[in-house]
Motif scaffolding. Structure first.
Motif, mmCIF file in Angstrom:
data_model
loop_
_atom_site.group_PDB
_atom_site.id
_atom_site.type_symbol
_atom_site.label_atom_id
_atom_site.label_comp_id
_atom_site.label_asym_id
_atom_site.label_seq_id
_atom_site.Cartn_x
_atom_site.Cartn_y
_atom_site.Cartn_z
ATOM 1 N N LEU A 149 0.835 -1.205 0.000
ATOM 2 C CA LEU A 149 0.000 0.000 0.000
ATOM 3 C C LEU A 149 0.869 1.253 0.000
ATOM 4 O O LEU A 149 0.650 2.173 -0.798
ATOM 5 N N TYR A 150 1.871 1.277 0.880
ATOM 6 C CA TYR A 150 2.758 2.438 0.952
ATOM 7 C C TYR A 150 3.546 2.605 -0.354
ATOM 8 O O TYR A 150 3.798 3.730 -0.785
ATOM 9 N N HIS A 151 3.904 1.482 -0.964
ATOM 10 C CA HIS A 151 4.591 1.489 -2.269
ATOM 11 C C HIS A 151 3.698 2.170 -3.312
ATOM 12 O O HIS A 151 4.154 3.045 -4.052
ATOM 13 N N TYR A 152 2.429 1.782 -3.368
ATOM 14 C CA TYR A 152 1.463 2.375 -4.307
ATOM 15 C C TYR A 152 1.353 3.889 -4.099
ATOM 16 O O TYR A 152 1.156 4.641 -5.054
ATOM 17 N N GLN A 153 1.443 4.304 -2.834
ATOM 18 C CA GLN A 153 1.305 5.721 -2.491
ATOM 19 C C GLN A 153 2.615 6.491 -2.640
ATOM 20 O O GLN A 153 2.659 7.681 -2.346
ATOM 21 N N GLU A 154 3.659 5.788 -3.060
ATOM 22 C CA GLU A 154 5.010 6.355 -3.202
ATOM 23 C C GLU A 154 5.570 6.792 -1.854
ATOM 24 O O GLU A 154 6.426 7.690 -1.772
ATOM 25 N N ARG A 155 5.112 6.130 -0.787
ATOM 26 C CA ARG A 155 5.646 6.365 0.566
ATOM 27 C C ARG A 155 6.779 5.363 0.776
ATOM 28 O O ARG A 155 6.707 4.441 1.588
ATOM 29 N N TYR A 156 7.843 5.571 -0.002
ATOM 30 C CA TYR A 156 8.896 4.566 -0.125
ATOM 31 C C TYR A 156 9.663 4.325 1.177
ATOM 32 O O TYR A 156 10.029 3.189 1.476
ATOM 33 N N GLU A 158 8.547 4.468 4.144
ATOM 34 C CA GLU A 158 7.730 3.649 5.048
ATOM 35 C C GLU A 158 7.584 2.216 4.513
ATOM 36 O O GLU A 158 7.515 1.260 5.286
ATOM 37 N N ALA A 159 7.530 2.078 3.207
ATOM 38 C CA ALA A 159 7.352 0.750 2.594
ATOM 39 C C ALA A 159 8.584 -0.133 2.769
ATOM 40 O O ALA A 159 8.461 -1.323 3.083
ATOM 41 N N GLU A 160 9.770 0.454 2.598
ATOM 42 C CA GLU A 160 10.999 -0.358 2.586
ATOM 43 C C GLU A 160 11.224 -1.166 3.866
ATOM 44 O O GLU A 160 11.457 -2.384 3.788
ATOM 45 N N PRO A 161 11.151 -0.544 5.077
ATOM 46 C CA PRO A 161 11.379 -1.358 6.282
ATOM 47 C C PRO A 161 10.344 -2.473 6.472
ATOM 48 O O PRO A 161 10.677 -3.543 6.997
ATOM 49 N N LEU A 162 9.096 -2.236 6.025
ATOM 50 C CA LEU A 162 8.060 -3.271 6.139
ATOM 51 C C LEU A 162 8.344 -4.427 5.177
ATOM 52 O O LEU A 162 8.186 -5.591 5.540
ATOM 53 N N TYR A 163 8.740 -4.095 3.947
ATOM 54 C CA TYR A 163 9.132 -5.141 2.988
ATOM 55 C C TYR A 163 10.266 -5.985 3.560
ATOM 56 O O TYR A 163 10.248 -7.221 3.485
ATOM 57 N N LYS A 164 11.268 -5.302 4.124
ATOM 58 C CA LYS A 164 12.451 -6.002 4.643
ATOM 59 C C LYS A 164 12.108 -6.874 5.851
ATOM 60 O O LYS A 164 12.596 -8.001 5.973
ATOM 61 N N GLU A 165 11.246 -6.338 6.734
ATOM 62 C CA GLU A 165 10.824 -7.112 7.907
ATOM 63 C C GLU A 165 10.040 -8.349 7.484
ATOM 64 O O GLU A 165 10.262 -9.453 7.996
ATOM 65 N N SER A 166 9.136 -8.166 6.530
ATOM 66 C CA SER A 166 8.352 -9.275 5.987
ATOM 67 C C SER A 166 9.253 -10.313 5.341
ATOM 68 O O SER A 166 9.084 -11.521 5.540
ATOM 69 N N ALA A 189 12.496 -5.486 -5.004
ATOM 70 C CA ALA A 189 13.211 -5.060 -6.215
ATOM 71 C C ALA A 189 12.391 -4.014 -6.989
ATOM 72 O O ALA A 189 12.948 -3.030 -7.487
ATOM 73 N N LEU A 190 11.067 -4.229 -7.058
ATOM 74 C CA LEU A 190 10.187 -3.258 -7.730
ATOM 75 C C LEU A 190 10.215 -1.906 -7.012
ATOM 76 O O LEU A 190 10.166 -0.853 -7.655
ATOM 77 N N LEU A 191 10.290 -1.947 -5.684
ATOM 78 C CA LEU A 191 10.399 -0.706 -4.901
ATOM 79 C C LEU A 191 11.694 0.019 -5.249
ATOM 80 O O LEU A 191 11.692 1.235 -5.492
ATOM 81 N N GLU A 200 20.703 -2.233 -7.131
ATOM 82 C CA GLU A 200 20.132 -3.071 -6.070
ATOM 83 C C GLU A 200 18.939 -3.869 -6.609
ATOM 84 O O GLU A 200 18.775 -5.054 -6.292
ATOM 85 N N ALA A 201 18.121 -3.205 -7.418
ATOM 86 C CA ALA A 201 16.942 -3.863 -7.986
ATOM 87 C C ALA A 201 17.341 -5.035 -8.869
ATOM 88 O O ALA A 201 16.755 -6.118 -8.769
ATOM 89 N N GLU A 202 18.343 -4.831 -9.718
ATOM 90 C CA GLU A 202 18.757 -5.893 -10.636
ATOM 91 C C GLU A 202 19.233 -7.143 -9.895
ATOM 92 O O GLU A 202 18.868 -8.270 -10.253
ATOM 93 N N LEU A 203 20.019 -6.942 -8.853
ATOM 94 C CA LEU A 203 20.525 -8.083 -8.069
ATOM 95 C C LEU A 203 19.366 -8.899 -7.484
ATOM 96 O O LEU A 203 19.386 -10.133 -7.529
#
Length: 350
Positions: A149-156, A158-166, A189-191, A200-203
């Motif tokens: 959701l945060y990714h969609y809102q471009e709240r990057y 906030e999104a990144e730590p949640l992605y990483k925790e997940s 990677a999409l983020l 980083e995305a490519e890796l």
């Protein structure tokens, strides 16, 4: 066979209908899926009563189908009905209630109703944490939903730590060789791609691609999607010669696996059209845009975000053709008519 052994009015028959409907849904055979979901729902109501957990599950499944088709009004009514039923039957402190909250939140996210979606995602997350603990796959999934959701809102940030925790949680709970781990890598990677962090995305894209190939094989929709994601990154970087074969491979694989009339095929066609568009290969881009639009209109309807995106890309493409005075490279009557209308509108406004 179950129908012959148990009769056409048996809970196991309803379950089998539901399972077949889920398969058709996955394959993009929405008309067939809908008929079976409705039949399973009616059978469950007749056999178990109109207020039963199995009826709520059937409502959720039919709502999810409508969601994927962009039939949001119908989906919302069913999701809310299922949510209320689960609340009455199982209480508002039950994992199934949290799942229903997540379903409704996902719908709101698709509609761009981000404030409502966020409230539901957070409520579901807190509930799952209390009921199942913070070291449970469902908690990881809820974190991922909120990150998306945060990714969609471009709240990057906030999104990144949640992605990483997940991602870390999935790694601990399910292992680093699990399809869910690969999917989480893809989303992170999409983020990074959205942020322009291409190295980083490519890796991560390549790691996810290799993992999916090992786990699910190179003839699987998730592998095709991973190819598409890597191609998307290369297109963003202007690495067009590397992007093209990946897009083509992804498109062909998706057609073979899901059929030539599937939303994922439309997305692949749109992406390849965009690539040709960026390169000024207008003759090749035009039929791909039109084919993508045809599939979207037939399966998803004109109001669906995917249809709107493809339509927007197509119109922008036609405007470019007009600006460069390259109409002779196009062959479709509709394209030429729209360009003619654009030209007239431009003259009237000048």
């Amino acid at each position: 066979m179950k129908k012959q052994l148990l009769g056409s009015s048996h809970p196991s028959v309803a379950m089998s209908l539901n399972n077949l409907a889920l398969l058709y849904d996955y394959q993009g055979r929405y008309t067939e899926a809908e008929l079976l979901f409705i039949e399973a729902l009616e059978m469950a109501k007749q056999l178990l009563g109109s207020s039963h957990p199995s009826v709520a599950t059937s409502l959720n499944n039919l709502a999810a189908l409508y969601h994927s088709q962009g039939r949001y009004t119908e989906a919302e009514l069913l999701f809310i009905e299922a949510l209320e039923m689960i609340k009455q039957l199982l209480g508002s402190s039950h994992p199934d209630f949290a799942t229903s909250l997540n379903n409704l939140a996902n719908l709101y996210r698709s509609q761009g109703r981000y404030t409502e979606a966020e409230l539901l995602f957070i409520e579901a997350l807190e509930m799952i944490k209390q009921l199942l603990g913070s070291s449970h796959p469902d908690f990881a999934k809820s974190l991922h939903n909120l990150a998306l959701l945060y990714h969609y809102q471009e709240r990057y940030t906030e999104a990144e730590p949640l992605y990483k925790e997940s991602l870390e949680m999935i790694k601990q709970l399910l292992g680093s060789s699990h399809p869910d781990f690969a999917k989480s890598l893809n989303n992170l990677a999409l983020l990074y791609r959205s942020q322009g962090r291409y190295t980083e995305a490519e890796l991560l894209f390549i790691e996810a691609l290799e993992m999916i190939k090992q786990l699910l094989g190179s003839s699987h929709p998730d592998f095709a999607m991973s190819l598409n994601n890597l191609a998307l990154l290369y297109r963003s970087q202007g690495r067009y010669t590397e992007a093209e074969p990946l897009y083509k491979e992804s498109l062909e694989m998706t057609k073979q696996l899901l059929g030539s009339s599937h939303p994922d095929v439309a997305m692949s066609l749109n992406n390849l059209a965009l690539l040709y568009d960026y390169q000024g290969r207008y003759t090749e881009a035009e039929p791909l845009y039109l084919e993508a639009l045809k599939i979207c209109m037939q399966l998803l309807g004109k109001e669906h975000p995917n249809t709107q995106t493809t339509w927007g890309n197509y119109l922008y493409f036609l405007q470019q053709v007009l600006n460069e005075n390259r109409q002779e490279e196009l062959s479709d009557e509709r394209s030429l008519q729209i360009i003619s209308d654009m030209e007239k509108s431009s003259l009237e406004n000048s």
